[in-house]
Design an enzyme around this catalytic site. Structure first.
Site, PDB file in Angstrom:
ATOM      1  N   SER A  17       0.849  -1.137   0.157  1.00 26.75           N
ATOM      2  CA  SER A  17       0.108  -0.075  -0.168  1.00 26.75           C
ATOM      3  C   SER A  17       0.654   0.961   0.062  1.00 26.75           C
ATOM      4  CB  SER A  17      -1.102  -0.065   1.402  1.00 26.75           C
ATOM      5  OG  SER A  17      -1.988  -0.688   0.891  1.00 26.75           O
TER       6      SER A  17
ATOM      7  N   SER B 159      -5.966   3.363   4.415  1.00 28.44           N
ATOM      8  CA  SER B 159      -5.185   2.337   3.423  1.00 28.44           C
ATOM      9  C   SER B 159      -6.203   1.805   2.530  1.00 28.44           C
ATOM     10  CB  SER B 159      -4.225   1.488   4.025  1.00 28.44           C
ATOM     11  OG  SER B 159      -3.308   0.841   2.904  1.00 28.44           O
TER      12      SER B 159
ATOM     13  N   LYS C  97      -0.068   3.907  -2.576  1.00 26.33           N
ATOM     14  CA  LYS C  97      -0.934   4.961  -2.604  1.00 26.33           C
ATOM     15  C   LYS C  97      -0.167   6.188  -2.397  1.00 26.33           C
ATOM     16  CE  LYS C  97      -4.545   2.056  -0.389  1.00 26.33           C
ATOM     17  NZ  LYS C  97      -3.877   0.720  -0.417  1.00 26.33           N
TER      18      LYS C  97
END
Length: 509
Positions: free
Chosen positions: A135, A343, A138
């Site tokens: 993640s 997230s 991101k």
């Protein structure tokens, strides 16, 4: 099934940035033990007890400096947080990190630490090796969305007059954080409410002299291409880490806004449309109108945005239709903060598609990837070895180096593009907020509580942590640690937390 991505945590409302780093300093420079300042920033995350290691006073080096550089005051966009703060000695820092940055079982860690103001590398270990970022992907999406859309952009969900008398069309404009009830102006999730939209629709129908029965149609054609990425595991989709993407949804495509795990609706747009129809039925009854049962999708062009490409949405369509009512989302800056805090893969992918539309591309997953990579290049970050299979980090085919991740963080803290500053308040704070809220609680990592601000990333054999921290001398450092090939279920978060805590407590000479 073992969860493959960081589980969502809790949102915190972002604030405006004064100069370059005021919200960053408010939560970073005051350590987690300084409870009054922490409560002012994030009341939802602090319980009645003090964190481990709480003390009665705040050391001078943790106080907000008397002066901060203003945007454009120097080439880097930031001066040292303390004029007298020395840059840590790389050899001393490396010696300590080499003791903490070790895998529990199989696998390896790469990493890099830089001085935020100058970019000087203080520690690196295979920092240019392209790795699965989880993640941490991101971070790239956050930067791209802020550069293309801007932190103040909002997305509109509209009801327009339908193609036949008595019909209305619910039109998705990219807001997947809709609430079922009244609009909540102070919120991010649920800032735009379907009950408010329904009531405004009935008011408009009455003003137009409508009578009889109203039928509800759905236009969710803003996005193009497949709604699911082939790079995503079907098991992850079934577990609710992802769902088919639509340009409108309730609660980031969640059945219950209070539950951030478990399956998601597979047709989030229709779920939202049916909730709108139910609210419209209630509002219409009081006005002497009725609503036909069911919601039907329409094809693009049957009804369109009244002003394509103008206002809050990228928009598309042909003949304009009369807008009866609309509600607007939280700002892009607030949505980016929510994405980083929790997230949320779904929100990340939607922001990626909206970034593509804002960049003049179509709204497919491939367009989102292309738009994000172009914006990363626009930050001055080389992308030759970078491979993107999605923009959320759920795909195992992504490859990003620790240096590239740190470069993105440094662009946010210290670069010349001040739009990126809006992401800073979304970084989870160690021991306090988001996906770091339950970490940094043991003796080995407590020195980082309240000081480390970083994006987490977790897949079965992958773990990552990239962010910033103020060291013991008042120097702002940026870092990224990425582990691949790790033993599933092993205690590797502890290695990352200990390593980031080393940076927080280091007065390395």
């Amino acid at each position: 099934m073992t969860p493959t991505t960081s589980r969502p945590g809790t949102d915190t409302a972002p604030g405006r940035l004064r100069g370059i780093l005021v919200p960053l300093l408010q939560t970073v420079l005051v350590v987690a033990v300084a409870l009054p300042a922490g409560i002012a920033i994030a009341p939802a995350f602090l319980g009645p007890d003090k964190p481990p290691g709480a003390s009665a006073s705040t050391p001078a080096w943790q106080q907000i400096p008397a002066t901060l550089s203003e945007p454009g005051s120097d080439a880097d966009g930031i001066r040292p947080l303390s004029d007298a703060a020395p840059v840590p000695a790389g050899a001393a820092l490396a010696a300590r990190l080499n003791e903490t940055l070790k895998p529990d079982g199989a696998g390896t860690f790469t990493g890099i630490v830089q001085d935020a103001a100058t970019g000087q590398v203080l520690f690196e270990r295979s920092a240019d090796e392209a790795r699965i970022p989880a993640s941490n992907m991101k971070l790239l999406t956050a930067g791209a969305a802020l550069r293309v859309l801007g932190p103040d952009r909002r997305f509109s969900t509209r009801v327009v007059a339908g193609p036949t008398p008595g019909s209305v069309v619910l039109t998705g404009g990219g807001d997947v954080l809709l609430g079922a009830g009244e609009s909540a102006p102070g919120a991010v999730l649920g800032r735009a409410g379907l009950a408010t939209l329904a009531e405004a629709t009935v008011d408009a129908l009455q003003a137009d002299g409508a009578t009889g029965t109203v039928s509800v149609l759905l236009d969710d054609s803003l996005f193009s291409g497949p709604s699911l990425n082939q790079a995503w595991s079907p098991e992850d989709v079934a577990a609710g880490e992802m769902a088919p993407l639509f340009p409108l949804a309730l609660n980031s495509a969640r059945f219950d806004p209070a539950k951030t795990t478990g399956p998601r609706p597979q047709d989030a747009a229709m779920t939202a449309a049916e909730a709108f129809a139910a609210r419209l039925t209630t509002a219409a009854a009081a006005a002497g109108l009725s609503v036909a049962p069911g919601v039907a999708r329409i094809q693009p062009g049957d009804a369109a945005d009244s002003d394509p490409g103008k206002g809050s949405d990228p928009g598309k369509g042909s003949a304009p239709a009369k807008v009866l009512a609309e509600v607007q989302s939280a700002t892009v800056g607030q949505q980016v903060d929510l994405m980083l805090q929790t997230s949320d893969n779904y929100l990340a992918e939607v922001l990626g598609r909206m970034t593509a539309l804002g960049d003049g591309r179509a709204g497919s997953g491939e367009d989102a990837i292309a738009a994000v990579l172009q914006q990363v290049q626009g930050m001055g970050i080389p992308t030759d070895a970078l491979r993107a299979a999605d923009v959320s980090g759920l795909a195992l085919a992504n490859r990003v180096s620790a240096r590239q991740l740190t470069d993105v963080v440094r662009a946010m803290t210290s670069g010349t593009d001040t739009r990126l500053r809006a992401a800073l308040s979304g970084f989870p704070v160690a021991g306090l907020t988001g996906t770091l809220g339950g970490r940094y609680t043991d003796e080995a990592s407590a020195a980082g509580a309240g000081l480390v601000r970083a994006k987490t990333g977790t897949l079965n054999t992958v773990i990552a942590l990239s962010g910033s921290v103020v060291d013991a001398d008042g120097r702002l450092l940026v870092f990224s640690f990425v582990g691949n090939g790790l033993t599933p279920g092993a205690a590797n978060k502890a290695a990352l937390d200990r390593s980031a805590a080393v940076l927080a407590g280091c007065g390395c000479r």
